[in-house]
Enzyme design. Structure first.
Site, PDB file in Angstrom:
ATOM      1  CD  GLN A  11      -6.511 -18.390   1.065  1.00 14.72           C
ATOM      2  OE1 GLN A  11      -6.691 -18.874  -0.124  1.00 14.72           O
ATOM      3  NE2 GLN A  11      -5.642 -18.849   2.012  1.00 14.72           N
ATOM      4  CE1 TYR A 124      -1.439 -21.215  11.204  1.00 14.19           C
ATOM      5  CE2 TYR A 124      -0.318 -23.022  10.109  1.00 14.19           C
ATOM      6  CZ  TYR A 124      -1.511 -22.313  10.371  1.00 14.19           C
ATOM      7  OH  TYR A 124      -2.585 -22.600   9.481  1.00 14.19           O
ATOM      8  CD1 TRP A 149       0.369 -26.998   1.880  1.00 14.90           C
ATOM      9  CD2 TRP A 149       0.930 -27.334  -0.044  1.00 14.90           C
ATOM     10  NE1 TRP A 149       1.392 -27.724   1.897  1.00 14.90           N
ATOM     11  CE2 TRP A 149       1.906 -28.027   0.377  1.00 14.90           C
ATOM     12  CE3 TRP A 149       0.870 -27.636  -1.544  1.00 14.90           C
ATOM     13  CZ2 TRP A 149       3.097 -28.320  -0.079  1.00 14.90           C
ATOM     14  CZ3 TRP A 149       1.891 -28.335  -2.425  1.00 14.90           C
ATOM     15  CH2 TRP A 149       3.040 -28.591  -1.339  1.00 14.90           C
TER      16      TRP A 149
HETATM   17  N1  LIG Z   1      -4.058 -20.694   4.209  1.00 15.06           N
HETATM   18  C1  LIG Z   1      -3.620 -22.163   4.168  1.00 15.06           C
HETATM   19  O1  LIG Z   1      -2.566 -22.575   3.417  1.00 15.06           O
HETATM   20  C2  LIG Z   1      -3.882 -23.191   5.306  1.00 15.06           C
HETATM   21  C3  LIG Z   1      -3.401 -24.386   5.374  1.00 15.06           C
HETATM   22  C4  LIG Z   1      -3.893 -25.397   6.212  1.00 15.06           C
HETATM   23  C5  LIG Z   1      -4.900 -24.902   7.127  1.00 15.06           C
HETATM   24  N2  LIG Z   1      -5.432 -23.652   7.086  1.00 15.06           N
HETATM   25  C6  LIG Z   1      -6.375 -23.509   8.099  1.00 15.06           C
HETATM   26  O2  LIG Z   1      -7.503 -23.333   7.554  1.00 15.06           O
HETATM   27  C7  LIG Z   1      -8.406 -22.416   8.257  1.00 15.06           C
HETATM   28  C8  LIG Z   1      -8.654 -21.269   7.281  1.00 15.06           C
HETATM   29  O3  LIG Z   1      -7.512 -20.353   6.792  1.00 15.06           O
HETATM   30  P1  LIG Z   1      -7.844 -19.347   5.403  1.00 15.06           P
HETATM   31  O4  LIG Z   1      -6.604 -19.550   4.683  1.00 15.06           O
HETATM   32  O5  LIG Z   1      -8.994 -19.155   5.129  1.00 15.06           O
HETATM   33  O6  LIG Z   1      -7.051 -17.916   6.424  1.00 15.06           O
HETATM   34  P2  LIG Z   1      -7.257 -16.541   6.175  1.00 15.06           P
HETATM   35  O7  LIG Z   1      -7.455 -16.148   4.879  1.00 15.06           O
HETATM   36  O8  LIG Z   1      -5.752 -15.991   6.778  1.00 15.06           O
HETATM   37  O9  LIG Z   1      -8.573 -16.036   7.002  1.00 15.06           O
HETATM   38  C9  LIG Z   1      -8.251 -16.008   8.365  1.00 15.06           C
HETATM   39  C10 LIG Z   1      -9.535 -15.043   8.834  1.00 15.06           C
HETATM   40  O10 LIG Z   1      -9.267 -14.870  10.239  1.00 15.06           O
HETATM   41  C11 LIG Z   1      -9.278 -13.409  10.479  1.00 15.06           C
HETATM   42  N3  LIG Z   1      -8.730 -12.966  11.768  1.00 15.06           N
HETATM   43  C12 LIG Z   1      -7.451 -13.292  12.301  1.00 15.06           C
HETATM   44  N4  LIG Z   1      -7.468 -12.362  13.336  1.00 15.06           N
HETATM   45  C13 LIG Z   1      -8.566 -11.898  13.672  1.00 15.06           C
HETATM   46  C14 LIG Z   1      -8.900 -11.038  14.753  1.00 15.06           C
HETATM   47  N5  LIG Z   1      -8.014 -10.638  15.844  1.00 15.06           N
HETATM   48  N6  LIG Z   1     -10.012 -10.501  14.787  1.00 15.06           N
HETATM   49  C15 LIG Z   1     -10.799 -10.846  13.680  1.00 15.06           C
HETATM   50  N7  LIG Z   1     -10.641 -11.708  12.653  1.00 15.06           N
HETATM   51  C16 LIG Z   1      -9.552 -11.930  12.794  1.00 15.06           C
HETATM   52  C17 LIG Z   1      -9.004 -12.787   9.320  1.00 15.06           C
HETATM   53  O11 LIG Z   1      -9.182 -11.288   9.323  1.00 15.06           O
HETATM   54  P3  LIG Z   1      -8.208 -10.254   8.277  1.00 15.06           P
HETATM   55  O12 LIG Z   1      -8.793 -10.940   6.943  1.00 15.06           O
HETATM   56  O13 LIG Z   1      -8.691  -9.087   8.604  1.00 15.06           O
HETATM   57  O14 LIG Z   1      -7.146 -10.495   8.718  1.00 15.06           O
HETATM   58  C18 LIG Z   1      -9.462 -13.505   8.112  1.00 15.06           C
HETATM   59  O15 LIG Z   1     -10.579 -13.201   7.945  1.00 15.06           O
HETATM   60  C19 LIG Z   1      -7.313 -21.693   9.387  1.00 15.06           C
HETATM   61  O16 LIG Z   1      -8.071 -22.582  10.495  1.00 15.06           O
HETATM   62  C20 LIG Z   1      -6.013 -22.179   9.127  1.00 15.06           C
HETATM   63  O17 LIG Z   1      -5.174 -22.296   9.922  1.00 15.06           O
HETATM   64  C21 LIG Z   1      -4.840 -22.797   6.198  1.00 15.06           C
END
Ligand SMILES: NC(=O)c1ccc[n+]([C@@H]2O[C@H](COP(=O)([O-])OP(=O)(O)OC[C@H]3O[C@@H](n4cnc5c(N)ncnc54)[C@H](OP(=O)(O)O)[C@@H]3O)[C@@H](O)[C@H]2O)c1
Length: 305
Positions: A11, A124, A149
């Site tokens: 995302q 997590y 979120w």
């Molecule tokens: N989502 C939330 O609600 C939320 C809330 C608070 C903070 N955050 C933080 O915000 C940041 C961005 O989150 P997001 O929502 O953008 O997460 P996301 O959509 O789950 O994206 C995570 C990315 O990491 C990649 N990834 C994970 N394991 C991998 C691996 N072994 N090799 C290569 N790529 C890998 C995933 O690839 P694939 O797509 O192939 O799986 C995906 O592209 C993170 O640090 C998260 O902890 C998120």
């Protein structure tokens, strides 16, 4: 300026590619070409590409699954940022890393500040905290942004799940006692690039949209706005029942109070972050414009084709 972006298909990663396009040349290897769990390969990639900035948007974000897959969560959320911090300090480069409201214990009603005591409730949360601590204690030039979120017009997120459910069901039950700020990935990416442009002091910052709501309030707002744009949902926002976290058991415990104060970042940047509800309208409009130009019917708004 050479920028290495990890997690470029997520995302936030997708939005960072746009937001950093005019800061430098962004290289975002796909999961197929670089599994970021292979720390040796990540290290080799950094040595070969020699980035000036590393943007780490890669994360293990399956909060419930992490309770069982502890090693995988720790590898991506803790060991990877630790390696990135080491490599970045060796190179004299910049590291930008992201973290979560889930590092806090969720007690009380006050917004958490960067100085608040942490106390994650889940694997997590613990894995994200371990990652933050290794970056924050390192000697590299770093910015760590904790957000909450996260959602976008693309990818897997609450807004898209609610729309999918709202097209199928005429009533839903959604948790109403977890409070936080829904924050679009686009906002996070744009504010990050602004922080880098302005070269604000390095360190830890909260970065969320303004105000707060519950998941229940967020769901109702999503449905209200979708309906007012002519989407033929089955659900009426009045038929979204608010339930407590206790009535919706999940493998991972989640904080009730996820409010984060972004005041430190607002002061450094000299701006006010926009309210979550105005950001929802922008994000939903983006989804509707891309997928649903005539805003009349159909579930094709949710295909990622
Ligand atoms: N989502 C939330 O609600 C939320 C809330 C608070 C903070 N955050 C933080 O915000 C940041 C961005 O989150 P997001 O929502 O953008 O997460 P996301 O959509 O789950 O994206 C995570 C990315 O990491 C990649 N990834 C994970 N394991 C991998 C691996 N072994 N090799 C290569 N790529 C890998 C995933 O690839 P694939 O797509 O192939 O799986 C995906 O592209 C993170 O640090 C998260 O902890 C998120």
């Amino acid at each position: 300026m050479k920028i290495l972006l990890l997690g470029g298909a997520g995302q936030l990663g997708v939005e960072l590619q746009y937001a950093f396009a005019d800061i430098g040349q962004v290289y975002a290897p796909t999961r197929e070409s670089l599994d970021v769990g292979g720390l040796f390969e990540v290290s080799k990639c950094i040595d070969l590409y020699q980035p000036d900035i590393i943007l780490n948007a890669a994360a293990y974000t399956a909060v419930d699954k992490a309770e069982e897959e502890v090693d995988s969560a720790m590898l991506i959320n803790a060991s990877l940022p630790s390696l990135l911090a080491k490599k970045t300090s060796e190179r004299g480069a910049i590291l930008i890393h992201y973290s979560s409201d889930y590092v806090y214990p969720g007690t009380g009603n006050n917004p958490w500040t960067e100085e608040s005591n942490v106390g994650p409730l889940s694997v997590y949360g613990r894995s994200k905290l371990a990652g933050d601590e290794s970056v924050l204690s390192s000697h590299c030039r770093h910015w760590v942004f904790r957000t909450s979120w996260v959602y976008a017009a693309h990818g897997n997120n609450f807004m898209r799940t609610m729309l999918r459910l709202g097209l199928k069901h005429d009533s839903l039950r959604v948790v109403n006692d977890q409070i936080g700020a829904p924050t679009p990935a686009k906002l996070i990416a744009q504010v990050t690039s602004e922080a880098i442009r302005q070269q604000i002091p390095t360190g830890l910052y909260h970065l969320t949209a303004g105000g707060s709501t519950s998941w229940h309030g967020f769901a109702q707002a999503i449905f209200r706005h979708a309906i007012s744009n002519g989407i033929a949902l089955k659900i009426d926002p009045g038929n979204v029942e608010g339930i407590s976290t206790q009535d919706y058991p999940t493998p991972a415990r989640r904080p009730l109070n996820s409010r984060l104060s972004s005041q430190k970042l607002e002061t450094e940047l000299g701006l006010s972050l926009p309210a979550w509800d105005s950001q929802l309208i922008l994000t939903l409009n983006e989804l509707l414009e891309k997928k649903y130009p005539n805003a009349s019917s159909g579930s094709d708004i949710l295909s990622d084709a």
